[in-house]
Design a protein around this motif. Structure first.
Motif, short mmCIF file in Angstrom:
data_model
loop_
_atom_site.label_atom_id
_atom_site.label_comp_id
_atom_site.label_asym_id
_atom_site.label_seq_id
_atom_site.Cartn_x
_atom_site.Cartn_y
_atom_site.Cartn_z
N TYR A 135 0.60 -1.47 -0.40
CA TYR A 135 0.04 0.12 -0.41
C TYR A 135 0.70 1.26 0.08
O TYR A 135 0.70 2.15 -0.41
CB TYR A 135 -1.06 0.18 1.31
N LEU A 136 1.91 0.93 0.62
CA LEU A 136 2.61 2.62 0.74
C LEU A 136 3.66 2.55 -0.88
O LEU A 136 3.42 3.74 -0.99
CB LEU A 136 4.24 1.69 1.69
N ILE A 137 3.86 1.28 -1.18
CA ILE A 137 4.46 1.63 -2.63
C ILE A 137 3.38 2.18 -3.34
O ILE A 137 3.81 3.16 -4.00
CB ILE A 137 4.82 0.27 -3.55
N LEU A 138 2.04 1.26 -3.17
CA LEU A 138 1.46 2.04 -4.01
C LEU A 138 0.96 3.26 -3.91
O LEU A 138 0.49 4.55 -5.00
CB LEU A 138 -0.04 0.92 -3.73
N PHE A 139 0.78 4.21 -2.86
CA PHE A 139 0.23 5.62 -2.48
C PHE A 139 1.38 6.48 -2.99
O PHE A 139 1.00 7.05 -3.11
CB PHE A 139 -0.04 5.28 -1.39
N THR A 140 2.22 5.83 -3.27
CA THR A 140 3.54 6.63 -2.93
C THR A 140 3.46 7.14 -4.70
O THR A 140 4.11 8.32 -4.74
CB THR A 140 5.20 6.45 -2.68
N ILE A 141 3.53 5.77 -5.42
CA ILE A 141 3.13 6.05 -7.29
C ILE A 141 1.88 7.20 -8.09
O ILE A 141 2.57 7.66 -8.31
CB ILE A 141 3.55 4.44 -7.83
N LEU A 142 0.95 6.27 -6.51
CA LEU A 142 -0.14 7.27 -7.55
C LEU A 142 -0.13 8.78 -6.42
O LEU A 142 -0.46 9.73 -7.49
CB LEU A 142 -1.76 7.13 -6.25
N GLY A 143 0.39 9.18 -5.16
CA GLY A 143 1.06 10.59 -4.89
C GLY A 143 1.49 10.83 -6.32
O GLY A 143 1.40 12.46 -6.29
N VAL A 144 2.68 10.62 -6.11
CA VAL A 144 4.00 11.66 -7.15
C VAL A 144 2.54 11.76 -8.90
O VAL A 144 3.13 13.14 -8.97
CB VAL A 144 5.41 10.58 -7.58
N ILE A 145 2.29 11.08 -9.38
CA ILE A 145 1.60 10.82 -10.56
C ILE A 145 0.41 11.30 -10.48
O ILE A 145 0.87 13.18 -11.40
CB ILE A 145 1.00 9.77 -11.13
N ALA A 146 0.32 11.96 -9.31
CA ALA A 146 -0.91 13.19 -9.42
C ALA A 146 -0.40 14.34 -9.25
O ALA A 146 -1.07 14.95 -9.48
CB ALA A 146 -1.89 12.90 -8.07
N THR A 147 0.53 14.68 -8.85
CA THR A 147 1.46 15.61 -8.09
C THR A 147 1.70 16.53 -9.26
O THR A 147 1.73 17.71 -10.30
CB THR A 147 2.17 15.69 -7.48
N ILE B 203 6.55 14.37 2.78
CA ILE B 203 5.71 14.75 4.14
C ILE B 203 3.93 14.27 3.68
O ILE B 203 3.58 13.22 4.51
CB ILE B 203 5.61 16.60 3.70
N VAL B 204 4.01 14.44 2.35
CA VAL B 204 1.82 14.13 2.11
C VAL B 204 1.90 12.76 2.28
O VAL B 204 1.26 12.37 3.35
CB VAL B 204 2.10 14.27 0.90
N VAL B 205 2.39 11.71 1.37
CA VAL B 205 1.92 10.14 1.38
C VAL B 205 2.20 9.44 2.50
O VAL B 205 1.63 8.96 3.11
CB VAL B 205 2.79 9.82 -0.04
N PRO B 206 3.65 9.35 3.38
CA PRO B 206 4.36 9.60 4.84
C PRO B 206 3.43 9.74 6.20
O PRO B 206 3.66 8.88 6.56
CB PRO B 206 5.27 9.98 4.19
N TYR B 207 3.06 10.53 5.68
CA TYR B 207 1.96 11.35 7.09
C TYR B 207 1.18 10.66 6.92
O TYR B 207 0.85 9.65 8.01
CB TYR B 207 1.86 12.88 6.51
N PHE B 208 0.14 10.75 6.08
CA PHE B 208 -1.39 9.97 5.34
C PHE B 208 -0.70 8.54 5.79
O PHE B 208 -1.93 7.70 6.27
CB PHE B 208 -1.68 9.89 4.40
#
Length: 284
Positions: free
Chosen positions: A9-21, A45-50
């Motif tokens: 989940y961490l890997i997925l959210f990080t990829i999605l977060g960077v792409i969305a940004t 900051i954002v992805v690790p925090y959530f």
């Protein structure tokens, strides 16, 4: 604590977060510097925090003191400082080795790698990148790679499976793959040996701080190491012997550090529960 966090989940959210940004800031026509800062904020900051906030909110009995404490840190500081110096020496000579391999066939690539990188932004950009390099990256990357990835992968494979795979992942994200891979192994062993993320964080911070210092200060002159530092294409051959000597010594010292940190760790327990901290007399 980390054993309950899903690394996928961490890997997925990080990829999605960077792409969305990237998409958002491209759509609004932001300049490259602003976009880069936004991506760094999302990544560190954002992805690790959530991600971590989600698990901590589900487990209110968790405490940071379980994995982060100043207790027993002081005896390790001299040893960690030495580890950082060995790590930097190894990385610098590995850089020379890479240049020595590619320069005969691709001299233009060697010249490109030796070209100083200029900061594209102003003072605010430099301060932000310095903050990221010295503070944010060490804290977040240690929680992610030595906390989540190491613990989860070790639980599914073995202690050394967790150490090697998480360190490979860490190395892939850095330009100096070999040096970062070995750095990851040492940081992993520091955590498993002590059960305290503060030690690999300090190890990481000190390493990055010296790297950042070299951007603003002529560190090769300051530390009298100009005799093996490669600054030009001519240095690749001229300083070959010095780099070979430093590479051999730093490789042997790195192997000794890994051996000392790994000595006594039990695969059946260390992969899931960090070992008790060493006493002052037992620290490398």
């Amino acid at each position: 604590m980390f054993a309950e966090m899903k690394s996928r989940y961490l890997i997925l959210f990080t990829i999605l977060g960077v792409i969305a940004t990237l998409i958002i800031f491209m759509l609004i026509g932001a300049d490259p510097v602003t976009t880069e800062i936004a991506v760094q904020i999302a990544f560190y900051i954002v992805v690790p925090y959530f991600f971590f906030h989600y698990y901590w909110s589900k487990n209110p009995d968790w405490s940071l003191s379980e994995v982060l404490t100043t207790k027993g840190v002081k005896p390790w500081l001299p040893g960690i400082t030495g580890m950082v110096l060995v790590s930097i020496a190894f990385s610098l000579t590995m850089f020379w080795l890479q240049l020595a391999i590619i320069s005969p066939a691709f001299p233009w690539l060697a010249e490109l790698l030796l070209t100083p990188v200029e900061m594209p932004g102003g003072v605010g950009y430099e301060y932000f990148m310095l903050l990221t390099l010295v503070i944010l990256a060490p804290i977040v990357e240690e929680f992610v790679f030595r906390g989540v990835f190491l613990t989860r992968i070790a639980a599914k494979t073995s202690m050394w499976g967790g150490i090697l795979i998480s360190s490979l992942m860490f190395g892939v994200l850095h330009l100096d793959f070999v040096g970062s891979f070995l750095f990851g192994i040492i940081a992993s062993l520091l955590y498993l040996r002590t059960g305290n993320l503060l030690l690999p964080i300090f190890f990481h911070m000190l390493n990055n701080a010296l790297a950042a210092l070299s951007i603003y200060v002529p560190i090769d002159k300051f530390f009298a190491i100009d005799w093996f530092i490669v600054n030009t294409a001519a240095d690749i051959e001229a300083k070959a012997f010095a780099n070979i000597i430093v590479l051999i010594i730093s490789t042997l010292l790195t192997a000794w550090i890994i051996y000392r940190l790994a000595k006594g760790l039990k695969d059946t327990t260390a992969a899931r529960e960090p070992a008790e901290p060493l006493t002052e007399s037992e620290t490398p």
